[in-house]
Design a protein around this motif. Structure first.
Motif, PDB file in Angstrom:
ATOM      1  N   GLY A  20      11.649 -12.787  51.118  1.00 52.93           N
ATOM      2  CA  GLY A  20      10.561 -13.512  50.480  1.00 52.93           C
ATOM      3  C   GLY A  20      11.003 -14.828  49.861  1.00 52.93           C
ATOM      4  N   ASN A  21      12.289 -15.090  49.844  1.00 50.57           N
ATOM      5  CA  ASN A  21      12.842 -16.307  49.250  1.00 50.57           C
ATOM      6  C   ASN A  21      14.060 -16.731  50.071  1.00 50.57           C
ATOM      7  OD1 ASN A  21      12.225 -18.097  47.236  1.00 50.57           O
ATOM      8  ND2 ASN A  21      13.469 -17.106  45.677  1.00 50.57           N
ATOM      9  N   ILE A  22      13.827 -17.157  51.310  1.00 46.23           N
ATOM     10  CA  ILE A  22      14.905 -17.425  52.270  1.00 46.23           C
ATOM     11  C   ILE A  22      15.030 -18.928  52.521  1.00 46.23           C
ATOM     12  CG2 ILE A  22      15.687 -17.025  54.641  1.00 46.23           C
ATOM     13  CD1 ILE A  22      15.771 -14.503  53.006  1.00 46.23           C
ATOM     14  N   TRP A  23      16.275 -19.405  52.580  1.00 50.20           N
ATOM     15  CA  TRP A  23      16.578 -20.792  52.932  1.00 50.20           C
ATOM     16  C   TRP A  23      17.529 -20.806  54.104  1.00 50.20           C
ATOM     17  CZ3 TRP A  23      15.477 -19.248  48.108  1.00 50.20           C
ATOM     18  CH2 TRP A  23      14.575 -20.034  47.380  1.00 50.20           C
ATOM     19  N   SER A  24      17.403 -21.827  54.938  1.00 50.98           N
ATOM     20  CA  SER A  24      18.307 -22.014  56.070  1.00 50.98           C
ATOM     21  C   SER A  24      19.147 -23.250  55.829  1.00 50.98           C
ATOM     22  CB  SER A  24      17.509 -22.200  57.368  1.00 50.98           C
ATOM     23  OG  SER A  24      16.843 -21.004  57.695  1.00 50.98           O
ATOM     24  N   LEU A  25      20.445 -23.118  56.024  1.00 50.79           N
ATOM     25  CA  LEU A  25      21.383 -24.216  55.857  1.00 50.79           C
ATOM     26  C   LEU A  25      22.061 -24.449  57.200  1.00 50.79           C
ATOM     27  CD1 LEU A  25      22.802 -26.052  53.713  1.00 50.79           C
ATOM     28  CD2 LEU A  25      24.501 -24.226  53.488  1.00 50.79           C
ATOM     29  N   TRP A  26      21.996 -25.687  57.682  1.00 53.34           N
ATOM     30  CA  TRP A  26      22.606 -26.037  58.969  1.00 53.34           C
ATOM     31  C   TRP A  26      23.775 -26.969  58.719  1.00 53.34           C
ATOM     32  CZ3 TRP A  26      20.842 -23.959  63.514  1.00 53.34           C
ATOM     33  CH2 TRP A  26      19.614 -23.283  63.445  1.00 53.34           C
ATOM     34  N   LEU A  27      24.958 -26.561  59.146  1.00 50.83           N
ATOM     35  CA  LEU A  27      26.159 -27.367  58.976  1.00 50.83           C
ATOM     36  C   LEU A  27      26.612 -27.868  60.343  1.00 50.83           C
ATOM     37  CD1 LEU A  27      28.090 -24.998  56.539  1.00 50.83           C
ATOM     38  CD2 LEU A  27      26.593 -26.903  55.962  1.00 50.83           C
ATOM     39  N   THR A  28      26.760 -29.177  60.461  1.00 49.87           N
ATOM     40  CA  THR A  28      27.182 -29.763  61.730  1.00 49.87           C
ATOM     41  C   THR A  28      28.681 -29.577  61.929  1.00 49.87           C
ATOM     42  OG1 THR A  28      27.642 -31.920  60.766  1.00 49.87           O
ATOM     43  CG2 THR A  28      25.391 -31.541  61.567  1.00 49.87           C
ATOM     44  N   ARG A  29      29.116 -29.694  63.158  1.00 53.40           N
ATOM     45  CA  ARG A  29      30.547 -29.608  63.471  1.00 53.40           C
ATOM     46  C   ARG A  29      31.314 -30.704  62.735  1.00 53.40           C
ATOM     47  NH1 ARG A  29      33.306 -25.735  64.052  1.00 53.40           N
ATOM     48  NH2 ARG A  29      31.513 -24.894  65.100  1.00 53.40           N
ATOM     49  N   ARG A  30      30.731 -31.893  62.610  1.00 49.28           N
ATOM     50  CA  ARG A  30      31.383 -32.993  61.903  1.00 49.28           C
ATOM     51  C   ARG A  30      31.617 -32.638  60.434  1.00 49.28           C
ATOM     52  NH1 ARG A  30      28.410 -38.541  62.128  1.00 49.28           N
ATOM     53  NH2 ARG A  30      29.272 -38.520  64.211  1.00 49.28           N
ATOM     54  N   LEU A  31      30.608 -32.031  59.789  1.00 50.42           N
ATOM     55  CA  LEU A  31      30.766 -31.636  58.391  1.00 50.42           C
ATOM     56  C   LEU A  31      31.821 -30.544  58.248  1.00 50.42           C
ATOM     57  CD1 LEU A  31      29.949 -31.831  55.433  1.00 50.42           C
ATOM     58  CD2 LEU A  31      28.147 -30.186  55.900  1.00 50.42           C
ATOM     59  N   LEU A  32      31.814 -29.576  59.146  1.00 46.11           N
ATOM     60  CA  LEU A  32      32.809 -28.509  59.098  1.00 46.11           C
ATOM     61  C   LEU A  32      34.219 -29.074  59.288  1.00 46.11           C
ATOM     62  CD1 LEU A  32      30.892 -25.780  61.116  1.00 46.11           C
ATOM     63  CD2 LEU A  32      31.228 -25.883  58.645  1.00 46.11           C
ATOM     64  N   ASP A  33      34.353 -30.049  60.184  1.00 45.30           N
ATOM     65  CA  ASP A  33      35.650 -30.705  60.382  1.00 45.30           C
ATOM     66  C   ASP A  33      36.081 -31.434  59.117  1.00 45.30           C
ATOM     67  OD1 ASP A  33      35.737 -29.766  62.976  1.00 45.30           O
ATOM     68  OD2 ASP A  33      35.135 -31.679  63.882  1.00 45.30           O
ATOM     69  N   TYR A  34      35.134 -32.104  58.446  1.00 54.19           N
ATOM     70  CA  TYR A  34      35.430 -32.794  57.184  1.00 54.19           C
ATOM     71  C   TYR A  34      35.940 -31.807  56.140  1.00 54.19           C
ATOM     72  CZ  TYR A  34      34.608 -34.677  52.550  1.00 54.19           C
ATOM     73  OH  TYR A  34      34.764 -35.031  51.245  1.00 54.19           O
TER      74      TYR A  34
END
Length: 145
Positions: A20-34
């Protein structure tokens, strides 16, 4: 509780919150590399009476627990005892070698969404802050989006 769905070539999708209180977070490959190159950990702290820390991305060996004084100060934001603008920078003041924690509300429109945080150890701090992409954010979709 977080749910990680890894799409190896593109991005990492993390589901945060509770039913009932869900958020989605998308992390790009560039951010993960950083995060990897600069030795920066990504954490989520649920907004609860007893805060729960969830490690979303950890570099290297398992780090120590987030210090209790840092969590207490973070939870004090909602009591009105601590003001916060865009982000909250915290360390454990009793330790000279304390990591730096930079927190931002997961969703500014919802105080119950919890906190997304970066955790940087002292020796890696200067490198992380001097990086040309430091301060750029990732994508977040709110409930119902």
């Amino acid at each position: 509780m977080g749910n990680l769905n890894n799409v190896p070539a593109e991005e990492l999708h993390i589901t945060l919150g509770e039913a009932g209180n869900i958020w989605s977070l998308w992390l790009t490959r560039r951010l993960l590399d950083y995060l990897q190159v600069n030795q920066v950990n990504l954490i989520y702290v649920a907004q609860r009476a007893e805060p729960v820390v969830e490690r979303l991305f950890t570099v290297g060996a398992a780090p120590e627990n987030v210090p209790q004084p840092v969590l207490q100060r973070l939870m004090a934001v909602d009591t009105g005892k601590v003001s916060v603008s865009d982000e909250l920078w915290l360390t454990e003041q009793s330790r000279l070698d304390s990591p730096l924690y930079i927190f931002t509300r997961l969703d500014d429109r919802s105080p119950t969404s919890g906190w997304l945080g970066l955790e940087v150890d002292g020796p890696d701090l200067i490198n992380a802050l001097q990086h040309e992409k430091a301060g750029t954010s990732c994508c977040l979709t709110a409930p119902g989006s």
